[in-house]
Write an enzyme that holds these catalytic residues in place. Structure first.
Site, PDB file in Angstrom:
ATOM      1  N   GLU A 277       9.635   3.386  14.309  1.00  0.00           N
ATOM      2  CA  GLU A 277      10.258   3.764  13.048  1.00  0.00           C
ATOM      3  C   GLU A 277      10.299   5.286  12.929  1.00  0.00           C
ATOM      4  O   GLU A 277       9.608   6.007  13.634  1.00  0.00           O
ATOM      5  CB  GLU A 277       9.433   3.231  11.872  1.00  0.00           C
ATOM      6  CG  GLU A 277       9.331   1.735  11.827  1.00  0.00           C
ATOM      7  CD  GLU A 277       8.916   1.241  10.448  1.00  0.00           C
ATOM      8  OE1 GLU A 277       7.724   1.253  10.132  1.00  0.00           O
ATOM      9  OE2 GLU A 277       9.811   0.843   9.677  1.00  0.00           O
TER      10      GLU A 277
ATOM     11  N   GLU B 190       5.717  -3.490  11.854  1.00  0.00           N
ATOM     12  CA  GLU B 190       4.598  -2.539  11.814  1.00  0.00           C
ATOM     13  C   GLU B 190       3.445  -3.247  11.113  1.00  0.00           C
ATOM     14  O   GLU B 190       3.594  -3.700   9.974  1.00  0.00           O
ATOM     15  CB  GLU B 190       4.983  -1.260  11.059  1.00  0.00           C
ATOM     16  CG  GLU B 190       5.869  -0.341  11.862  1.00  0.00           C
ATOM     17  CD  GLU B 190       5.261   0.089  13.192  1.00  0.00           C
ATOM     18  OE1 GLU B 190       4.032   0.062  13.323  1.00  0.00           O
ATOM     19  OE2 GLU B 190       6.029   0.416  14.100  1.00  0.00           O
TER      20      GLU B 190
ATOM     21  N   CYS C  36      -2.891   1.633   7.011  1.00  0.00           N
ATOM     22  CA  CYS C  36      -2.905   1.017   8.342  1.00  0.00           C
ATOM     23  C   CYS C  36      -3.477   1.976   9.379  1.00  0.00           C
ATOM     24  O   CYS C  36      -3.970   1.548  10.415  1.00  0.00           O
ATOM     25  CB  CYS C  36      -1.500   0.590   8.730  1.00  0.00           C
ATOM     26  SG  CYS C  36      -0.318   1.931   8.592  1.00  0.00           S
TER      27      CYS C  36
ATOM     28  N   ASN D 153       0.798  -1.241   0.000  1.00  0.00           N
ATOM     29  CA  ASN D 153       0.000   0.000   0.000  1.00  0.00           C
ATOM     30  C   ASN D 153       0.827   1.286   0.000  1.00  0.00           C
ATOM     31  O   ASN D 153       0.301   2.336  -0.342  1.00  0.00           O
ATOM     32  CB  ASN D 153      -1.009  -0.003   1.163  1.00  0.00           C
ATOM     33  CG  ASN D 153      -0.347   0.036   2.516  1.00  0.00           C
ATOM     34  OD1 ASN D 153       0.749  -0.485   2.692  1.00  0.00           O
ATOM     35  ND2 ASN D 153      -1.005   0.651   3.471  1.00  0.00           N
TER      36      ASN D 153
ATOM     37  N   LYS E 149      12.870  -6.730  -0.018  1.00  0.00           N
ATOM     38  CA  LYS E 149      11.874  -7.506  -0.759  1.00  0.00           C
ATOM     39  C   LYS E 149      10.556  -6.747  -0.789  1.00  0.00           C
ATOM     40  O   LYS E 149       9.899  -6.573   0.241  1.00  0.00           O
ATOM     41  CB  LYS E 149      11.641  -8.875  -0.105  1.00  0.00           C
ATOM     42  CG  LYS E 149      10.819  -9.795  -1.001  1.00  0.00           C
ATOM     43  CD  LYS E 149       9.962 -10.786  -0.252  1.00  0.00           C
ATOM     44  CE  LYS E 149       8.570 -10.331   0.015  1.00  0.00           C
ATOM     45  NZ  LYS E 149       7.726 -10.052  -1.162  1.00  0.00           N
TER      46      LYS E 149
HETATM   47  P1  NAD Z   1       1.203  -9.009   4.055  1.00  0.00           P
HETATM   48  O1  NAD Z   1       1.450  -9.323   5.483  1.00  0.00           O
HETATM   49  O2  NAD Z   1       0.382  -9.944   3.260  1.00  0.00           O
HETATM   50  O3  NAD Z   1       2.613  -8.899   3.271  1.00  0.00           O
HETATM   51  C1  NAD Z   1       3.611  -7.980   3.679  1.00  0.00           C
HETATM   52  C2  NAD Z   1       4.947  -8.456   3.112  1.00  0.00           C
HETATM   53  O4  NAD Z   1       5.319  -9.678   3.757  1.00  0.00           O
HETATM   54  C3  NAD Z   1       4.932  -8.733   1.613  1.00  0.00           C
HETATM   55  O5  NAD Z   1       6.141  -8.317   1.027  1.00  0.00           O
HETATM   56  C4  NAD Z   1       4.828 -10.257   1.580  1.00  0.00           C
HETATM   57  O6  NAD Z   1       5.352 -10.827   0.400  1.00  0.00           O
HETATM   58  C5  NAD Z   1       5.666 -10.645   2.784  1.00  0.00           C
HETATM   59  N1  NAD Z   1       5.407 -11.985   3.322  1.00  0.00           N
HETATM   60  C6  NAD Z   1       4.270 -12.723   3.190  1.00  0.00           C
HETATM   61  N2  NAD Z   1       4.424 -13.904   3.831  1.00  0.00           N
HETATM   62  C7  NAD Z   1       5.672 -13.898   4.372  1.00  0.00           C
HETATM   63  C8  NAD Z   1       6.405 -14.840   5.165  1.00  0.00           C
HETATM   64  N3  NAD Z   1       5.880 -16.003   5.535  1.00  0.00           N
HETATM   65  N4  NAD Z   1       7.650 -14.494   5.562  1.00  0.00           N
HETATM   66  C9  NAD Z   1       8.176 -13.307   5.231  1.00  0.00           C
HETATM   67  N5  NAD Z   1       7.531 -12.374   4.478  1.00  0.00           N
HETATM   68  C10 NAD Z   1       6.287 -12.672   4.057  1.00  0.00           C
HETATM   69  O7  NAD Z   1       0.628  -7.522   4.017  1.00  0.00           O
HETATM   70  P2  NAD Z   1       0.088  -6.695   2.744  1.00  0.00           P
HETATM   71  O8  NAD Z   1      -1.220  -7.292   2.311  1.00  0.00           O
HETATM   72  O9  NAD Z   1       1.173  -6.525   1.749  1.00  0.00           O
HETATM   73  O10 NAD Z   1      -0.158  -5.253   3.400  1.00  0.00           O
HETATM   74  C11 NAD Z   1      -1.310  -4.914   4.088  1.00  0.00           C
HETATM   75  C12 NAD Z   1      -1.070  -4.960   5.585  1.00  0.00           C
HETATM   76  O11 NAD Z   1       0.017  -4.093   5.907  1.00  0.00           O
HETATM   77  C13 NAD Z   1      -2.241  -4.440   6.389  1.00  0.00           C
HETATM   78  O12 NAD Z   1      -2.458  -5.278   7.488  1.00  0.00           O
HETATM   79  C14 NAD Z   1      -1.788  -3.057   6.855  1.00  0.00           C
HETATM   80  O13 NAD Z   1      -2.401  -2.586   8.027  1.00  0.00           O
HETATM   81  C15 NAD Z   1      -0.327  -3.294   7.035  1.00  0.00           C
HETATM   82  N6  NAD Z   1       0.419  -2.021   7.006  1.00  0.00           N
HETATM   83  C16 NAD Z   1       0.916  -1.550   8.198  1.00  0.00           C
HETATM   84  C17 NAD Z   1       1.601  -0.335   8.229  1.00  0.00           C
HETATM   85  C18 NAD Z   1       2.183   0.177   9.510  1.00  0.00           C
HETATM   86  O14 NAD Z   1       3.093   1.005   9.457  1.00  0.00           O
HETATM   87  N7  NAD Z   1       1.700  -0.263  10.675  1.00  0.00           N
HETATM   88  C19 NAD Z   1       1.764   0.394   7.057  1.00  0.00           C
HETATM   89  C20 NAD Z   1       1.243  -0.112   5.867  1.00  0.00           C
HETATM   90  C21 NAD Z   1       0.582  -1.333   5.859  1.00  0.00           C
END
Ligand code: NAD
Length: 486
Positions: free
Chosen positions: A464, A252, A286, A153, A176
């Site tokens: 962060e 995060e 988020c 996002n 990544k």
């Molecule tokens: P996601 O958890 O599906 O994926 C995030 C990243 O993790 C991707 O690069 C993905 O390929 C990787 N990943 C997936 N499985 C993994 C594993 N087993 N081991 C290591 N890496 C792995 O999240 P998303 O759908 O890309 O993003 C949306 C989420 O991100 C929402 O929950 C949102 O709230 C959160 N978000 C949080 C913040 C914050 O600062 N708190 C900011 C932006 C988004």
């Protein structure tokens, strides 16, 4: 006819390398638009990137701050020079409006510039020993190879706010990006590459989280993992990173952020904050205000005014000049949003606005901004992160109930209150269990020089951004020097 679709490889040890397999990157505003093909990394790719980063660490970690500062400044200038191209790619692959995308690109440039300055500040402190003649000095040393795992996002701002401090403090990086939005992150990798960093200092490997992300958490050469994404994935990332060598971990994650609207609220401020917080960036933030906790005496006026505001939101192609809300990022995210809307109605919510997909000239994932009223905080609708343009209204009868409802959720990232009472604003700030607190503003949108993060299921590890980033990207050594006999 020869294909004109461009292929994009990984950046490993200072070279872009073609992958063996590729994934399509498609435009959520127009699914016929194939943006490009992006390499799907294998274990050998991530292993080569980690090895290059480990090799480059000794030299990079001993460079002078001025050298690292200059490199970061060149990256910032490089981002700004390509601002329009980056914003167009971001809007095209993620679905943010061009205005939102441009704002995100500007922030990425400013973040590199900020850390170019931050690293020039004095790092460390001097203490007097309490009981001996020794003088004591603390120094902050780089951690080593840092694995960076990012969500779809914010495909340039989040890579920037992790990579910039990592590099500034002398670490080397393997980044990544998310599978859904590799294009903007790839352009950032190209800009970093062109800035002239030594080979191996910054590496970029695309592919699945399960393979590339997991390998980063498992490799003994990686010393720290900084992750942004969902809470469920974050937990497994932390478990693996700790199991494999007790790595430093920073997570995060998700949010279910409340915006309280009190009986004394200025209605225009309340509606502006709710509309921005719930539907800005198509609600895919988020820090989105997904729970609107509204005092009974202002409830009907607020809902009417918010619905009127929602009627003026123009949903359409993210790159069209009149669009004020772009599409949802993917088919599966759209389906998840629709499922939650249906669930909220089954749980007893009233659909006050939206709830259905929209047709446009192109086939995209267009969803109306959606508001459910008369909902209860205990419902799944109000306890689970939806991550789309869907908000619900929870009616409360006094301030104490509002505070209780706001805190009554597993997450704790961002929370806001709209009130003209200074006393309530102070009390809210003291009693809210979120990490980011807003008074008379949206729950979304934060400054780059201020600590960012939350509590409970939303965040884990140190904060962060700003000066707070140093505690994750460095390790502190305390040096005792005894002067000896004169
Ligand atoms: P996601 O958890 O599906 O994926 C995030 C990243 O993790 C991707 O690069 C993905 O390929 C990787 N990943 C997936 N499985 C993994 C594993 N087993 N081991 C290591 N890496 C792995 O999240 P998303 O759908 O890309 O993003 C949306 C989420 O991100 C929402 O929950 C949102 O709230 C959160 N978000 C949080 C913040 C914050 O600062 N708190 C900011 C932006 C988004």
């Amino acid at each position: 006819m020869a294909s004109t679709v461009s292929h994009h490889g990984h950046l490993i040890d200072g070279h872009f390398v073609a992958g063996d397999e590729f994934s399509e990157n498609r435009n959520p505003s127009n699914t016929d638009d194939l943006i490009g093909l992006y390499a799907r990394g294998q274990q050998k790719d991530v292993d080569a990137a980690i090895a290059a980063a480990a090799e480059a660490f000794t030299k990079w970690s001993s460079t002078r701050p001025a050298e690292r500062s200059a490199a970061l400044q060149r990256i910032s200038v490089g981002i700004t020079a390509r601002e329009a191209e980056l914003a167009d790619m971001l809007a095209r692959e993620e679905g943010k409006t061009l205005a939102e995308a441009t704002g995100e690109v500007k922030r990425a440039a400013a973040t590199f510039s900020y850390y170019a300055g931050e690293i020039l500040h004095a790092q460390g402190a001097v203490y007097q020993s309490l009981a001996t003649p020794a003088s004591i000095q603390t120094v902050h040393r780089p951690v080593g190879v840092v694995g960076i795992i990012t969500p779809w996002n914010f495909p340039i701002a989040i890579p920037a706010w992790k990579a910039a401090p990592a590099l500034a403090y002398g670490n080397t990086v393997v980044l990544k990006p998310a599978e859904l939005t590799p294009g903007t992150s790839w352009l950032l990798a190209e800009i970093i590459h062109q800035s002239g960093l030594p080979n191996g200092v910054f590496n970029f490997v695309m592919g699945s989280g399960r393979l590339i992300g997991t390998r980063l958490t498992e490799s003994p050469l990686v010393k720290a993992i900084t992750f942004t994404g969902s809470s469920s994935v974050g937990k497994s990332v932390a478990n693996s990173a700790v199991e494999h060598g007790l790595k430093k971990v920073q997570l995060e994650m998700g949010g279910k952020n409340p915006l309280i609207v009190m009986d004394d609220a200025d209605i225009n401020t309340a509606v502006a904050a709710a509309a921005d917080g719930a539907f800005g960036s198509t609600g895919q933030r988020c820090t989105a205000s997904s729970r609107l906790v509204v005092h009974d005496t202002i409830h009907d006026r607020f809902v009417d005014a918010l619905v009127a505001r929602m009627q003026s939101i123009i949903v359409g192609d993210a790159r069209a000049s009149d669009t004020t809300m772009g599409p949802v990022v993917s088919e599966s995210e759209l389906q998840q949003d629709l499922d939650y809307i249906a669930l909220g109605q089954r749980e007893g919510g009233n659909l006050a606005f939206g709830g259905t997909t929209l047709e446009a000239e192109t086939s995209g994932y267009y969803l109306q901004p959606t508001l459910l009223t008369d909902t209860d905080n205990s419902w799944r609708l109000n306890q689970e992160e939806i991550f789309g343009p869907v908000a619900s209204v929870i009616r409360v009868h006094d301030y104490e109930e509002a505070i209780h409802v706001a805190n009554d959720v597993d997450y704790g990232l961002s929370a806001g209150i709209i009130t003209t009472s200074l006393a309530r604003a102070h009390d809210f700030a003291a009693r809210s269990r979120a990490g980011i607190l807003s008074v008379n503003r949206s729950t979304a949108g934060t400054d780059l020089h201020v600590p960012f993060g939350g509590n409970r299921a939303s965040s884990y590890g140190s904060r962060e951004q700003g000066t707070a980033a140093r505690s994750f990207f460095t390790t502190t050594a305390s040096i005792y020097t005894n002067p000896g006999e004169v």
